[in-house]
Design a protein around this motif. Structure first.
Motif, PDB file in Angstrom:
ATOM      1  N   GLN A   1       0.835  -1.201   0.000  1.00 27.28           N
ATOM      2  CA  GLN A   1       0.000   0.000   0.000  1.00 27.28           C
ATOM      3  C   GLN A   1       0.870   1.251   0.000  1.00 27.28           C
ATOM      4  O   GLN A   1       0.617   2.194  -0.731  1.00 27.28           O
ATOM      5  CB  GLN A   1      -0.932  -0.010   1.216  1.00 27.28           C
ATOM      6  N   GLU A   2       1.936   1.250   0.805  1.00 29.56           N
ATOM      7  CA  GLU A   2       2.839   2.395   0.841  1.00 29.56           C
ATOM      8  C   GLU A   2       3.486   2.596  -0.513  1.00 29.56           C
ATOM      9  O   GLU A   2       3.671   3.720  -0.970  1.00 29.56           O
ATOM     10  CB  GLU A   2       3.923   2.189   1.903  1.00 29.56           C
ATOM     11  N   GLY A   3       3.820   1.512  -1.178  1.00 33.12           N
ATOM     12  CA  GLY A   3       4.437   1.594  -2.494  1.00 33.12           C
ATOM     13  C   GLY A   3       3.520   2.252  -3.501  1.00 33.12           C
ATOM     14  O   GLY A   3       3.943   3.075  -4.305  1.00 33.12           O
ATOM     15  N   ARG A   4       2.238   1.920  -3.454  1.00 34.59           N
ATOM     16  CA  ARG A   4       1.269   2.529  -4.371  1.00 34.59           C
ATOM     17  C   ARG A   4       1.158   4.020  -4.119  1.00 34.59           C
ATOM     18  O   ARG A   4       1.061   4.813  -5.038  1.00 34.59           O
ATOM     19  CB  ARG A   4      -0.098   1.872  -4.225  1.00 34.59           C
ATOM     20  N   GLU A   5       1.152   4.411  -2.849  1.00 29.18           N
ATOM     21  CA  GLU A   5       1.053   5.830  -2.530  1.00 29.18           C
ATOM     22  C   GLU A   5       2.292   6.572  -3.006  1.00 29.18           C
ATOM     23  O   GLU A   5       2.195   7.696  -3.484  1.00 29.18           O
ATOM     24  CB  GLU A   5       0.858   6.022  -1.024  1.00 29.18           C
ATOM     25  N   ARG A   6       3.458   5.946  -2.884  1.00 31.34           N
ATOM     26  CA  ARG A   6       4.696   6.569  -3.333  1.00 31.34           C
ATOM     27  C   ARG A   6       4.710   6.718  -4.849  1.00 31.34           C
ATOM     28  O   ARG A   6       5.232   7.688  -5.370  1.00 31.34           O
ATOM     29  CB  ARG A   6       5.911   5.740  -2.891  1.00 31.34           C
ATOM     30  N   GLU A   7       4.129   5.740  -5.563  1.00 29.04           N
ATOM     31  CA  GLU A   7       4.093   5.801  -7.025  1.00 29.04           C
ATOM     32  C   GLU A   7       3.329   7.024  -7.506  1.00 29.04           C
ATOM     33  O   GLU A   7       3.676   7.640  -8.493  1.00 29.04           O
ATOM     34  CB  GLU A   7       3.438   4.544  -7.605  1.00 29.04           C
ATOM     35  N   ARG A   8       2.273   7.368  -6.816  1.00 29.88           N
ATOM     36  CA  ARG A   8       1.476   8.528  -7.205  1.00 29.88           C
ATOM     37  C   ARG A   8       2.295   9.807  -7.049  1.00 29.88           C
ATOM     38  O   ARG A   8       2.078  10.765  -7.755  1.00 29.88           O
ATOM     39  CB  ARG A   8       0.213   8.631  -6.351  1.00 29.88           C
ATOM     40  N   GLY A   9       3.201   9.804  -6.098  1.00 30.71           N
ATOM     41  CA  GLY A   9       4.052  10.962  -5.891  1.00 30.71           C
ATOM     42  C   GLY A   9       3.335  12.083  -5.175  1.00 30.71           C
ATOM     43  O   GLY A   9       2.160  11.990  -4.829  1.00 30.71           O
ATOM     44  N   GLU A  10       4.076  13.132  -4.977  1.00 29.10           N
ATOM     45  CA  GLU A  10       3.523  14.310  -4.325  1.00 29.10           C
ATOM     46  C   GLU A  10       2.656  15.077  -5.315  1.00 29.10           C
ATOM     47  O   GLU A  10       2.950  15.126  -6.502  1.00 29.10           O
ATOM     48  CB  GLU A  10       4.659  15.207  -3.831  1.00 29.10           C
ATOM     49  N   LYS A  11       1.619  15.697  -4.802  1.00 25.94           N
ATOM     50  CA  LYS A  11       0.753  16.504  -5.658  1.00 25.94           C
ATOM     51  C   LYS A  11       1.464  17.814  -5.977  1.00 25.94           C
ATOM     52  O   LYS A  11       2.162  18.374  -5.146  1.00 25.94           O
ATOM     53  CB  LYS A  11      -0.553  16.798  -4.944  1.00 25.94           C
ATOM     54  N   LEU A  12       1.256  18.276  -7.186  1.00 28.40           N
ATOM     55  CA  LEU A  12       1.823  19.555  -7.602  1.00 28.40           C
ATOM     56  C   LEU A  12       0.939  20.681  -7.080  1.00 28.40           C
ATOM     57  O   LEU A  12      -0.284  20.535  -6.968  1.00 28.40           O
ATOM     58  CB  LEU A  12       1.899  19.627  -9.125  1.00 28.40           C
ATOM     59  N   THR A  13       1.557  21.818  -6.798  1.00 26.17           N
ATOM     60  CA  THR A  13       0.787  22.986  -6.389  1.00 26.17           C
ATOM     61  C   THR A  13       0.075  23.552  -7.612  1.00 26.17           C
ATOM     62  O   THR A  13       0.479  23.279  -8.750  1.00 26.17           O
ATOM     63  CB  THR A  13       1.711  24.067  -5.797  1.00 26.17           C
ATOM     64  N   PRO A  14      -0.947  24.363  -7.403  1.00 28.97           N
ATOM     65  CA  PRO A  14      -1.616  24.986  -8.548  1.00 28.97           C
ATOM     66  C   PRO A  14      -0.638  25.793  -9.417  1.00 28.97           C
ATOM     67  O   PRO A  14      -0.749  25.806 -10.638  1.00 28.97           O
ATOM     68  CB  PRO A  14      -2.663  25.893  -7.906  1.00 28.97           C
ATOM     69  N   GLU A  15       0.324  26.452  -8.771  1.00 33.08           N
ATOM     70  CA  GLU A  15       1.318  27.226  -9.511  1.00 33.08           C
ATOM     71  C   GLU A  15       2.159  26.317 -10.402  1.00 33.08           C
ATOM     72  O   GLU A  15       2.429  26.638 -11.568  1.00 33.08           O
ATOM     73  CB  GLU A  15       2.236  27.996  -8.540  1.00 33.08           C
ATOM     74  N   GLN A  16       2.576  25.171  -9.855  1.00 35.00           N
ATOM     75  CA  GLN A  16       3.379  24.227 -10.631  1.00 35.00           C
ATOM     76  C   GLN A  16       2.565  23.640 -11.788  1.00 35.00           C
ATOM     77  O   GLN A  16       3.072  23.505 -12.899  1.00 35.00           O
ATOM     78  CB  GLN A  16       3.892  23.094  -9.734  1.00 35.00           C
ATOM     79  N   GLN A  17       1.304  23.309 -11.506  1.00 33.75           N
ATOM     80  CA  GLN A  17       0.439  22.762 -12.551  1.00 33.75           C
ATOM     81  C   GLN A  17       0.292  23.747 -13.706  1.00 33.75           C
ATOM     82  O   GLN A  17       0.437  23.375 -14.875  1.00 33.75           O
ATOM     83  CB  GLN A  17      -0.951  22.446 -11.977  1.00 33.75           C
ATOM     84  N   SER A  18       0.005  25.003 -13.378  1.00 33.42           N
ATOM     85  CA  SER A  18      -0.205  25.994 -14.433  1.00 33.42           C
ATOM     86  C   SER A  18       1.089  26.261 -15.199  1.00 33.42           C
ATOM     87  O   SER A  18       1.065  26.439 -16.417  1.00 33.42           O
ATOM     88  CB  SER A  18      -0.790  27.289 -13.863  1.00 33.42           C
ATOM     89  N   GLU A  19       2.222  26.281 -14.496  1.00 34.55           N
ATOM     90  CA  GLU A  19       3.510  26.496 -15.157  1.00 34.55           C
ATOM     91  C   GLU A  19       3.783  25.393 -16.182  1.00 34.55           C
ATOM     92  O   GLU A  19       4.191  25.660 -17.313  1.00 34.55           O
ATOM     93  CB  GLU A  19       4.631  26.528 -14.106  1.00 34.55           C
ATOM     94  N   LEU A  20       3.547  24.142 -15.793  1.00 34.08           N
ATOM     95  CA  LEU A  20       3.773  23.028 -16.715  1.00 34.08           C
ATOM     96  C   LEU A  20       2.818  23.079 -17.906  1.00 34.08           C
ATOM     97  O   LEU A  20       3.214  22.809 -19.043  1.00 34.08           O
ATOM     98  CB  LEU A  20       3.637  21.693 -15.983  1.00 34.08           C
ATOM     99  N   GLN A  21       1.570  23.419 -17.639  1.00 30.06           N
ATOM    100  CA  GLN A  21       0.594  23.504 -18.729  1.00 30.06           C
ATOM    101  C   GLN A  21       0.985  24.585 -19.734  1.00 30.06           C
ATOM    102  O   GLN A  21       0.873  24.383 -20.945  1.00 30.06           O
ATOM    103  CB  GLN A  21      -0.805  23.799 -18.186  1.00 30.06           C
ATOM    104  N   VAL A  22       1.446  25.726 -19.223  1.00 31.63           N
ATOM    105  CA  VAL A  22       1.848  26.815 -20.116  1.00 31.63           C
ATOM    106  C   VAL A  22       3.039  26.382 -20.959  1.00 31.63           C
ATOM    107  O   VAL A  22       3.095  26.664 -22.163  1.00 31.63           O
ATOM    108  CB  VAL A  22       2.171  28.096 -19.314  1.00 31.63           C
ATOM    109  N   LYS A  23       3.982  25.684 -20.354  1.00 36.20           N
ATOM    110  CA  LYS A  23       5.153  25.229 -21.113  1.00 36.20           C
ATOM    111  C   LYS A  23       4.749  24.243 -22.212  1.00 36.20           C
ATOM    112  O   LYS A  23       5.238  24.310 -23.336  1.00 36.20           O
ATOM    113  CB  LYS A  23       6.185  24.589 -20.178  1.00 36.20           C
ATOM    114  N   LYS A  24       3.834  23.326 -21.894  1.00 37.28           N
ATOM    115  CA  LYS A  24       3.352  22.384 -22.911  1.00 37.28           C
ATOM    116  C   LYS A  24       2.647  23.129 -24.036  1.00 37.28           C
ATOM    117  O   LYS A  24       2.844  22.828 -25.214  1.00 37.28           O
ATOM    118  CB  LYS A  24       2.393  21.366 -22.286  1.00 37.28           C
TER     119      LYS A  24
END
Length: 150
Positions: free
Chosen positions: A19-42
């Motif tokens: 179960q811990e492994g599955r949670e680690r696979e998902r990784g940390e959630k990105l902040t809204p700022e990080q999400q928007s920055e990546l979307q703009v770059k794409k």
């Protein structure tokens, strides 16, 4: 008896580790700022945006990401309380979501050139179809369907 207890302990520990492994696979959630920055770059890569367009779109996407985070937090809170939305509330949420999509299209049309807008629409359509297919697969998986794919 000791072997049985040891076997049970091993099974339980391996399940919790998995179960811990599955949670680690998902990784940390990105902040809204990080999400928007990546979307703009794409989008910059896909549509060849200029700096002015990047700034304007980033502001729009950041606002969307922040709204999305707030909605997710609200849904999680309601789910923990065991509250489910009524039919009228569902209708209101879906209607509001569609209004926001219409507003987003209008904003993008103002910012992008006609060629860029056309490309953005096509990309948006493809992503929407992929999301729908993914959701359908998840629904089938939850129901336990094992129908062969076409």
């Amino acid at each position: 008896m000791k072997k049985l207890i040891l076997a049970i302990a091993l099974v339980i520990s391996s399940l919790s580790f998995a179960q811990e492994g599955r949670e680690r696979e998902r990784g940390e959630k990105l902040t809204p700022e990080q999400q928007s920055e990546l979307q703009v770059k794409k989008m910059t890569l896909d549509l060849d945006l200029n700096e002015k367009q990047q700034k304007e779109i980033k502001a729009i996407l950041l606002e969307q990401a922040q709204k999305r985070e707030a909605k997710i937090a609200e849904f999680k809170g309601n789910k923990e309380k065991g509250e489910k939305p009524s039919a009228d509330e569902k209708f209101e949420m879906k209607s509001k979501m569609l209004d926001e999509q219409i507003e987003m299209k209008a904003k993008m049309k103002k910012i992008l050139t006609p060629e860029q807008y056309k490309e953005w629409e096509e990309n948006h359509e493809k992503r929407s179809e992929m999301r729908s297919e993914k959701m359908e697969k998840m629904k089938q998986k939850r129901k336990g369907h094992t129908e062969p794919e076409e």
